[in-house]
Write an enzyme that holds these catalytic residues in place. Structure first.
Site, PDB file in Angstrom:
ATOM      1  N   ASP A   1     -19.970  -2.034  -6.497  1.00 49.66           N
ATOM      2  CA  ASP A   1     -18.731  -2.341  -5.781  1.00 49.66           C
ATOM      3  C   ASP A   1     -17.619  -1.377  -6.190  1.00 49.66           C
ATOM      4  O   ASP A   1     -16.925  -0.804  -5.343  1.00 49.66           O
ATOM      5  CB  ASP A   1     -18.323  -3.791  -6.075  1.00 49.66           C
ATOM      6  CG  ASP A   1     -16.985  -4.170  -5.466  1.00 49.66           C
ATOM      7  OD1 ASP A   1     -16.951  -4.480  -4.265  1.00 49.66           O
ATOM      8  OD2 ASP A   1     -15.975  -4.135  -6.191  1.00 49.66           O
TER       9      ASP A   1
ATOM     10  N   LYS B   1     -15.458   1.820  -4.023  1.00 48.33           N
ATOM     11  CA  LYS B   1     -13.997   1.932  -3.994  1.00 48.33           C
ATOM     12  C   LYS B   1     -13.537   3.250  -4.614  1.00 48.33           C
ATOM     13  O   LYS B   1     -12.580   3.870  -4.140  1.00 48.33           O
ATOM     14  CB  LYS B   1     -13.377   0.744  -4.728  1.00 48.33           C
ATOM     15  CG  LYS B   1     -13.654  -0.592  -4.032  1.00 48.33           C
ATOM     16  CD  LYS B   1     -13.283  -1.773  -4.900  1.00 48.33           C
ATOM     17  CE  LYS B   1     -13.606  -3.082  -4.211  1.00 48.33           C
ATOM     18  NZ  LYS B   1     -13.351  -4.260  -5.070  1.00 48.33           N
TER      19      LYS B   1
ATOM     20  N   VAL C   1       5.594  -7.017  15.561  1.00 44.79           N
ATOM     21  CA  VAL C   1       4.863  -5.999  16.318  1.00 44.79           C
ATOM     22  C   VAL C   1       5.614  -5.585  17.579  1.00 44.79           C
ATOM     23  O   VAL C   1       5.643  -4.410  17.952  1.00 44.79           O
ATOM     24  CB  VAL C   1       3.453  -6.521  16.692  1.00 44.79           C
ATOM     25  CG1 VAL C   1       2.760  -5.576  17.673  1.00 44.79           C
ATOM     26  CG2 VAL C   1       2.607  -6.733  15.444  1.00 44.79           C
TER      27      VAL C   1
ATOM     28  N   ILE D   1      -3.604  -5.460  -2.974  1.00 41.81           N
ATOM     29  CA  ILE D   1      -2.810  -4.382  -3.571  1.00 41.81           C
ATOM     30  C   ILE D   1      -2.648  -3.244  -2.563  1.00 41.81           C
ATOM     31  O   ILE D   1      -3.643  -2.693  -2.079  1.00 41.81           O
ATOM     32  CB  ILE D   1      -3.481  -3.839  -4.839  1.00 41.81           C
ATOM     33  CG1 ILE D   1      -3.676  -4.951  -5.865  1.00 41.81           C
ATOM     34  CG2 ILE D   1      -2.661  -2.703  -5.439  1.00 41.81           C
ATOM     35  CD1 ILE D   1      -4.493  -4.543  -7.062  1.00 41.81           C
TER      36      ILE D   1
END
Length: 442
Positions: free
Chosen positions: A207, A211, A40, A142
């Site tokens: 669910d 998505k 960072v 993913i």
């Protein structure tokens, strides 16, 4: 272990929630602290973890117990970055909005909130000049959200097919590989920790629908909410359905399908977003996704076909996506900018399920006598549905013999296909519409 200097700046991080995902995030923040700081360019200081019971012992979370607090509102007002992994609509929505009002960027895994009220969060992030990142909200580890809103933003995405719920994929995969029934396989999933005690959100498709709404919004630059998604779960899928798929060299999957619709001149005219079980040929890449894994298959005009595959749930995989977002928003904060905001410029209508183009696999029990096939074919023709294949098997012998007809159609509007099934059920020569299921991926 990377070294950091005493002059390295510090960013204050607040964590909301310390369940399976929150605990994994806290561990990664602590154990990977030096490496994260090097990546960072600033130390990420965990200033507090908001939980319902701060006095509860959490030996698996290697932080000072004094960091646990029930006062989430005060905590988010003091942070530079807020990580929200408590889930649900409220109080998550209020806490995220408060954090943004006080200048904090937000990383969330909250698919339900994004699918229900994403525009409110996007608007707040834009108004206050902060980031809203949510890679972990879709398919766990993913990387699909960032490719959709950054890597593919110069392309035209035309279709997204996804296996985005690990529980249902595990259930359907075991039904295919073992021949077991739905209820038996759900019990196995619960015993292994893949399914909750109440699996409704998974097996009824809620669910996956949340998505799908997020994926469609990203793919087509259009606001799509969970209310726009046609949803069917897998509770009605039987061992016979799975066997029927096997006979045509296919498997049954619960698919999230987002498609761009075009008018006669080829101009985008709308989008369809749906979640339902479907047969998909074993040659398709999604057919090989086993157990509780997830995968998203994207079709774009220039890039062609792309597939993203991996673990779609669990503490460690999800925390990987969360920390990736934390690093991104931390870098933006140090640079004095922010990442992509909502892209809804296309503002395409979400059209009803009846407009979606799909194929049907239909199994009929019929009388075995002359003229039956002609009547059945006429029902398809009456609704402008073309038949791709027909398989017939005679059951029994004599004057009262019966037959089984298995028909696979060409692509047609779902409304026409559904009307055809209804018409078939009303034919005098059809004893029963034994089953029907959509066929995708061809």
């Amino acid at each position: 272990m990377a070294a950091t200097s005493a002059e390295t700046p510090t960013l204050k991080v607040a964590l909301l929630g310390c369940g399976v995902v929150g605990s994994a995030v806290a561990r990664m923040l602590v154990t990977n602290g030096e490496d994260l700081a090097a990546r960072v360019g600033a130390r990420l200081e965990l200033i507090g973890i908001a939980v319902r019971r701060p006095d509860r012992a959490r030996p698996d979370v290697p932080v000072d117990p004094a960091l646990f607090t029930a006062d989430a509102d005060t905590l988010v007002r003091s942070a530079d970055i807020v990580i929200e992994v408590i889930g649900g609509i409220d109080p998550a929505r209020g806490l995220i909005l408060t954090a943004m009002e006080h200048g904090a960027s937000v990383v969330t895994a909250n698919k339900a909130l994004l699918a229900e009220d994403g525009p409110t969060l996007y608007a707040a992030a834009a108004d206050h000049g902060v980031d809203l990142y949510y890679e972990a909200a879709v398919a766990g580890a993913i990387p699909i959200v960032r490719p959709m809103r950054e890597s593919l933003v110069g392309d035209d995405v035309v279709r997204v097919l996804g296996i985005v719920n690990g529980t249902t994929n595990f259930v359907l995969d075991k039904m295919d590989s073992t021949g077991a029934g739905f209820a038996e396989t759900v019990e196995q999933a619960q015993a292994l920790g893949y399914a909750e005690a109440d699996p409704t959100a998974d097996v009824e498709g809620f669910d996956a629908a949340a998505k799908a709404a997020i994926l469609a919004s990203l793919a087509f630059h259009t606001r799509v909410s969970i209310a726009d998604v046609h949803r069917e779960g897998i509770t009605e899928v039987t061992a016979a359905d799975v066997q029927a798929a096997r006979e045509m060299d296919a498997v049954v999957k619960l698919l999230a399908i987002c498609e761009l619709q075009r008018d006669e001149s080829g101009v985008p005219s709308g989008v369809t977003v749906r979640v339902h079980p479907a047969m998909i040929h074993r040659s398709h890449p999604l057919a090989s996704v086993r157990d509780a894994y997830n995968a998203v298959f994207v079709e774009a005009s220039a890039a062609g076909e792309l597939m993203f595959y991996g673990r779609g749930a669990g503490g460690e995989p999800t925390s990987s996506a969360v920390l990736g977002d934390v690093v991104a928003v931390a870098r933006h904060r140090l640079a004095g900018g922010h990442g992509p905001t909502e892209s809804a410029y296309a503002d395409l209508p979400v059209v009803p399920m009846g407009h979606a183009l799909t194929r049907y696999h239909i199994s009929l029990a019929v009388a075995d006598r002359p003229g039956v096939l002609a009547q059945v074919a006429s029902a398809f023709a009456d609704h402008d549905v073309s038949i791709e294949t027909v398989r017939q098997r005679v059951l029994g012998e004599g004057d009262d013999s019966r037959a089984s007809l298995v028909i696979v159609t060409h692509r047609a509007p779902d409304s026409a296909l559904a009307a055809t099934v209804e018409a078939l059920a009303g034919l005098e020569t059809v004893d029963e519409v034994v089953s029907w299921m959509r066929v995708e991926g061809a």
